[in-house]
Scaffold this motif. Structure first.
Motif, PDB file in Angstrom:
ATOM      1  N   UNK A 160       0.855  -1.186   0.000  1.00  0.00           N
ATOM      2  CA  UNK A 160       0.000   0.000   0.000  1.00  0.00           C
ATOM      3  C   UNK A 160       0.892   1.238   0.000  1.00  0.00           C
ATOM      4  N   UNK A 161       0.285   2.380  -0.291  1.00  0.00           N
ATOM      5  CA  UNK A 161       1.064   3.595  -0.557  1.00  0.00           C
ATOM      6  C   UNK A 161       1.368   4.404   0.689  1.00  0.00           C
ATOM      7  N   UNK A 162       2.034   3.794   1.670  1.00  0.00           N
ATOM      8  CA  UNK A 162       2.522   4.499   2.851  1.00  0.00           C
ATOM      9  C   UNK A 162       4.044   4.462   2.852  1.00  0.00           C
ATOM     10  N   UNK A 163       4.668   5.556   3.360  1.00  0.00           N
ATOM     11  CA  UNK A 163       6.120   5.724   3.261  1.00  0.00           C
ATOM     12  C   UNK A 163       6.922   4.578   3.845  1.00  0.00           C
ATOM     13  N   UNK A 164       6.421   3.995   4.943  1.00  0.00           N
ATOM     14  CA  UNK A 164       7.184   2.925   5.584  1.00  0.00           C
ATOM     15  C   UNK A 164       7.147   1.629   4.781  1.00  0.00           C
ATOM     16  N   UNK A 165       6.500   1.680   3.619  1.00  0.00           N
ATOM     17  CA  UNK A 165       6.462   0.537   2.711  1.00  0.00           C
ATOM     18  C   UNK A 165       7.008   0.885   1.330  1.00  0.00           C
ATOM     19  N   UNK A 166       7.049   2.170   0.970  1.00  0.00           N
ATOM     20  CA  UNK A 166       7.461   2.578  -0.382  1.00  0.00           C
ATOM     21  C   UNK A 166       8.708   3.446  -0.430  1.00  0.00           C
ATOM     22  N   UNK A 167       9.235   3.903   0.713  1.00  0.00           N
ATOM     23  CA  UNK A 167      10.346   4.863   0.689  1.00  0.00           C
ATOM     24  C   UNK A 167      11.588   4.303   0.027  1.00  0.00           C
ATOM     25  N   UNK A 168      11.782   2.978   0.070  1.00  0.00           N
ATOM     26  CA  UNK A 168      12.962   2.363  -0.525  1.00  0.00           C
ATOM     27  C   UNK A 168      12.890   2.160  -2.023  1.00  0.00           C
ATOM     28  N   UNK A 169      11.807   2.606  -2.667  1.00  0.00           N
ATOM     29  CA  UNK A 169      11.731   2.495  -4.128  1.00  0.00           C
ATOM     30  C   UNK A 169      12.927   3.191  -4.773  1.00  0.00           C
ATOM     31  N   UNK A 170      13.331   4.329  -4.226  1.00  0.00           N
ATOM     32  CA  UNK A 170      14.500   5.035  -4.785  1.00  0.00           C
ATOM     33  C   UNK A 170      15.764   4.198  -4.673  1.00  0.00           C
TER      34      UNK A 170
END
Length: 430
Positions: A160-170
């Protein structure tokens, strides 16, 4: 209910893992895989489809009169092993779920004999812990070890689109050497604290031609779940391995209801079957979302009965319900939460008091809780989170854990090794 079994605990200390415990289930009962379910539909009271019941050395130089400059023999290349990584490639009959310590956040790397899948990208963003840096380091070391995978992830899932799950995309998109992503699965949401990372991964898929799917709960019409070449792109049989089965059981909820407007309840839920072993990943699904999900599978909830549970929402007080644990009856539970003694930032395990005693108590339920054991460990669990109104500090207590509950905040990186015969063992260590 599971049959009774004998569990052997072996304490292992090495230069790699400070002190790791391996828990081996000696008599695991193979489970029915999702592939065994067939589909047919019924109708829910609200008119939406209900998921129906699925019918060598260098030679010494000769001495010479003239002096020679000493030559250093060539060194064998060093194999890099990330902490908690088993010291061999994933065997053809095994898979490894790497629960990466990214602080307060999720990142799980599924290692197969022929491929790798990443579920969520973490992680914590505090002065003390930057989850994306931990993820980048772990993936770099992993691909040095698994050079045969050519820096490729078969699938990346963002629950889901929350930072603690997506921040490492970079960390994925800026990795060097470059990481190739072949498929992307998310919930198709258009908002959330981590939507930037999700949008970046979607653009990557569009620009590179990688497969992409945004799944909603309405796309899932059978108690066997939903699958496709994007959801399940791994098949190791050509190399003599196993064909794991990956199915989606939940996704974005498009309903005009309060609980449905909580992004945690839009979490993509996945089941992975590897021969007779099974794992369930629930994102950050909270109690209302869990209730709705279980009700939609009322015709047959057996799809949730697995060996390994990735506990929802970092072990919060509201994401591990008795009803869910009764359906799952796990052997092992893993919580991805930060170390509450390191950071006191707003978005930290300290502030949220994770993992919470309610979740731990439910996971230790005598009837349905974890059935394997671990070496006894005194741990810190939350009693109450920081009060956002008056900033009253969180409360914690100590308790001794003997059941097979592991947390990245307690144990560092965690590796769950599943054999196709159904046996499970766990390694951990900083």
């Amino acid at each position: 209910m599971k049959s009774s079994r004998t569990v052997v605990l072996i304490v292992l200390c090495s230069s790699l893992i400070a002190c790791s415990t391996i828990a081996t289930d000696q008599a695991a009962t193979p489970r029915t895989t999702a592939a065994h379910y067939a589909e047919h539909g019924t109708v829910r009271p609200d008119g939406r489809p209900q998921r129906g019941r699925p019918s060598g050395k260098l030679a010494a130089a000769k001495p010479e009169a003239a002096k020679r400059v000493p030559v250093t023999p060539p060194q064998a290349p060093t194999t890099v092993f990330p902490s908690a990584l088993p010291k061999s490639f994933a065997a053809a009959d095994e898979m490894v779920a790497h629960f990466i310590d990214v602080g307060q956040g999720d990142a799980v790397l599924l290692e197969f004999s022929c491929a790798a899948v990443l579920i969520d990208t973490g992680g914590e963003i505090t002065d003390e812990v930057v989850g994306r840096e931990r993820l980048a380091e772990y993936l770099r070391d992993f691909f040095l070890r698994r050079a045969d995978l050519a820096n490729t992830l078969k699938l990346v899932v963002l629950s889901h689109a929350h930072k603690d799950h997506t921040d490492g995309v970079t960390a994925l998109l800026e990795a060097y050497p470059q990481i190739t992503i072949q498929n992307v699965l998310d919930n198709g949401a258009t908002s959330g604290s981590g939507i930037s990372g999700q949008n970046k991964l979607q653009r990557y898929a569009d620009e590179t031609g990688a497969g992409y799917m945004g799944i909603s709960e309405a796309d899932i019409t059978s108690t066997s779940g939903a699958t496709s070449p994007i959801i399940d792109p791994v098949d190791c049989r050509p190399g003599g391995g196993v064909d794991p089965k990956i199915v989606a059981l939940w996704g974005r909820v498009d309903l005009d209801a309060g609980w449905a407007n909580n992004g945690n309840n839009d979490s993509v839920v996945l089941r992975v079957d590897f021969g007779g072993a099974s794992l369930l990943f629930t994102g950050d699904l909270e109690k209302d979302g869990i209730k709705a999900m279980l009700e939609s599978y009322a015709a047959d909830t057996s799809i949730f009965d697995v060996d390994v549970l990735k506990v929802g929402h970092h072990g919060s007080h509201n994401a591990t319900t008795k009803e869910l644990i009764a359906a799952v009856t796990p052997k092992v539970a893993v919580i991805q939460a930060g170390d509450s003694t390191i950071s006191r930032g707003t978005f930290s395990a300290y502030s949220f008091a994770h993992p919470h005693e309610n979740a731990i108590d439910t996971l230790l339920d005598a009837q349905n809780g974890v059935t394997m054991t671990r070496s006894a460990k005194t741990v810190r669990v939350g009693v109450r989170g920081r009060n956002p109104t008056n900033d009253a500090p969180p409360q914690f207590k100590s308790m001794e854990i003997k059941g097979a509950i592991y947390t990245t905040g307690w144990d560092g990186n965690i590796a769950v090794i599943a054999n196709k015969n159904g046996t499970i063992r766990v390694e951990y260590g900083h």
